[in-house]
Design a protein around this motif. Sequence first.
Motif, PDB file in Angstrom:
ATOM      1  N   VAL A 102       4.714  34.266 -10.515  1.00  0.00           N
ATOM      2  CA  VAL A 102       5.224  33.438  -9.417  1.00  0.00           C
ATOM      3  C   VAL A 102       4.083  32.651  -8.790  1.00  0.00           C
ATOM      4  O   VAL A 102       4.205  31.454  -8.511  1.00  0.00           O
ATOM      5  N   ALA A 103       2.953  33.316  -8.574  1.00  0.00           N
ATOM      6  CA  ALA A 103       1.782  32.643  -8.009  1.00  0.00           C
ATOM      7  C   ALA A 103       1.337  31.485  -8.896  1.00  0.00           C
ATOM      8  O   ALA A 103       1.025  30.388  -8.407  1.00  0.00           O
ATOM      9  N   PHE A 132      -2.024  31.078  -3.986  1.00  0.00           N
ATOM     10  CA  PHE A 132      -0.665  31.645  -3.966  1.00  0.00           C
ATOM     11  C   PHE A 132      -0.602  33.096  -4.457  1.00  0.00           C
ATOM     12  O   PHE A 132       0.475  33.580  -4.780  1.00  0.00           O
ATOM     13  N   THR A 133      -1.713  33.810  -4.459  1.00  0.00           N
ATOM     14  CA  THR A 133      -1.693  35.208  -4.910  1.00  0.00           C
ATOM     15  C   THR A 133      -1.317  36.165  -3.795  1.00  0.00           C
ATOM     16  O   THR A 133      -1.027  37.330  -4.056  1.00  0.00           O
ATOM     17  N   ALA A 150       9.565  38.916  -5.903  1.00  0.00           N
ATOM     18  CA  ALA A 150       8.432  38.022  -6.147  1.00  0.00           C
ATOM     19  C   ALA A 150       7.205  38.385  -5.321  1.00  0.00           C
ATOM     20  O   ALA A 150       6.086  38.003  -5.653  1.00  0.00           O
ATOM     21  N   ILE A 151       7.406  39.084  -4.202  1.00  0.00           N
ATOM     22  CA  ILE A 151       6.291  39.535  -3.373  1.00  0.00           C
ATOM     23  C   ILE A 151       6.489  40.998  -3.020  1.00  0.00           C
ATOM     24  O   ILE A 151       7.607  41.503  -2.967  1.00  0.00           O
ATOM     25  N   ILE A 163     -20.564  47.188  13.107  1.00  0.00           N
ATOM     26  CA  ILE A 163     -19.301  47.606  13.734  1.00  0.00           C
ATOM     27  C   ILE A 163     -18.107  47.028  12.987  1.00  0.00           C
ATOM     28  O   ILE A 163     -17.108  47.707  12.760  1.00  0.00           O
ATOM     29  N   ALA A 164     -18.196  45.761  12.605  1.00  0.00           N
ATOM     30  CA  ALA A 164     -17.171  45.123  11.778  1.00  0.00           C
ATOM     31  C   ALA A 164     -17.763  44.963  10.379  1.00  0.00           C
ATOM     32  O   ALA A 164     -18.872  44.460  10.226  1.00  0.00           O
ATOM     33  N   LYS A 165     -17.017  45.394   9.374  1.00  0.00           N
ATOM     34  CA  LYS A 165     -17.598  45.410   8.027  1.00  0.00           C
ATOM     35  C   LYS A 165     -16.513  45.255   6.970  1.00  0.00           C
ATOM     36  O   LYS A 165     -15.317  45.229   7.273  1.00  0.00           O
ATOM     37  N   ASP A 166     -16.956  45.169   5.738  1.00  0.00           N
ATOM     38  CA  ASP A 166     -16.073  45.159   4.560  1.00  0.00           C
ATOM     39  C   ASP A 166     -15.025  44.041   4.631  1.00  0.00           C
ATOM     40  O   ASP A 166     -13.846  44.249   4.343  1.00  0.00           O
ATOM     41  N   PHE A 167     -15.470  42.845   5.008  1.00  0.00           N
ATOM     42  CA  PHE A 167     -14.527  41.731   5.117  1.00  0.00           C
ATOM     43  C   PHE A 167     -14.157  41.185   3.738  1.00  0.00           C
ATOM     44  O   PHE A 167     -14.996  41.098   2.844  1.00  0.00           O
ATOM     45  N   ARG A 168     -12.875  40.849   3.605  1.00  0.00           N
ATOM     46  CA  ARG A 168     -12.347  40.206   2.400  1.00  0.00           C
ATOM     47  C   ARG A 168     -11.865  38.822   2.817  1.00  0.00           C
ATOM     48  O   ARG A 168     -11.059  38.678   3.732  1.00  0.00           O
ATOM     49  N   TYR A 169     -12.360  37.780   2.145  1.00  0.00           N
ATOM     50  CA  TYR A 169     -12.105  36.401   2.536  1.00  0.00           C
ATOM     51  C   TYR A 169     -11.198  35.697   1.520  1.00  0.00           C
ATOM     52  O   TYR A 169     -11.310  35.928   0.315  1.00  0.00           O
ATOM     53  N   PHE A 170     -10.337  34.819   2.047  1.00  0.00           N
ATOM     54  CA  PHE A 170      -9.557  33.960   1.160  1.00  0.00           C
ATOM     55  C   PHE A 170      -9.115  32.716   1.921  1.00  0.00           C
ATOM     56  O   PHE A 170      -8.926  32.752   3.139  1.00  0.00           O
ATOM     57  N   GLU A 171      -8.987  31.604   1.209  1.00  0.00           N
ATOM     58  CA  GLU A 171      -8.460  30.396   1.827  1.00  0.00           C
ATOM     59  C   GLU A 171      -6.989  30.602   2.109  1.00  0.00           C
ATOM     60  O   GLU A 171      -6.246  31.121   1.264  1.00  0.00           O
TER      61      GLU A 171
END
Length: 283
Positions: free
Chosen positions: A46-47, A91-92, A120-121, A247-255
């Motif tokens: 679908v993505a 679209f993932t 689909a999701i 204090i804030a960690k392990d960030f995952r980034y995406f557009e």
Amino acid sequence: MSDDTSTGEDAKPPFLPGELRTLRLVASEPVPERLFACSAKVREDVAAALRSLFDKGIDLPAELDSLYRKHIAYNHGLREKFYEAGPSADFTEILYIYRTETLEEARELMHADPLFTGGAIGGEWFFEWRVHAPLYKAGPHVPPLPEQELELEVTITTPETLVAAFGSFDFDAEPLRAWRLDGAPRPLFDVLHAYNMHGQGGIAAMGMAWGCGPTGDWKHALHIFATPTVEMAKFYNEGDALCRWGIAKDFRYFEWCIHYPVRKATPRHKEILKRFVENSDAS
């Protein structure tokens, strides 16, 4: 001869080009006190099909086209139940932020989405989200700053690129609680974090914080940046005191792209979304 230059004690200096003044921005569309978000994964095929539609103009397969039209009609019909919602640029995955009274109501709206009922999701995660920055979007849970000199009402327009980041918190909340409730000294990391966001030249002051804040249980964070690249969002986020203090960690980034409400849609997707809305039952 009339003279519009005031000379009394109450006179204020003219707001001239190039003059340095502090502005207090007031959003024309205040953020609700409670927002509930859902993050979920999109099925791989679908993505890929949606990516081909929006990036290359390739029509969806017939079965998915029908399902997607139902999805558009359903979500467009929710109107202001959405604060902001849309897919990642590839679209993932999706990030839907609901303007509802409870988390359960947001869950029910998400689970009624035709893309969800159609398989689909899935793999969804729901949470309450509290916006702390920028200040013109922040709710009552953020301590007020001193009054500023000039107030302007602003209309918020969506930039070409937004970057979302999910992270985790690892800290002792007691010093913050003691400061807020008992008047104890404020922790240094919190002062530096606030200044890095809201001080002159800070992330929010420069317009790069689209919406940043913790989940209601303070175990995670959702930070959305108005930066042209993921790398820039990572640079500013991880230079903040919360990340430097661990204090804030392990960030995952995406557009991230906004699709709903359509009036807020990411500019490069807006025309295709409008086309689907006009040809769906939502119109």
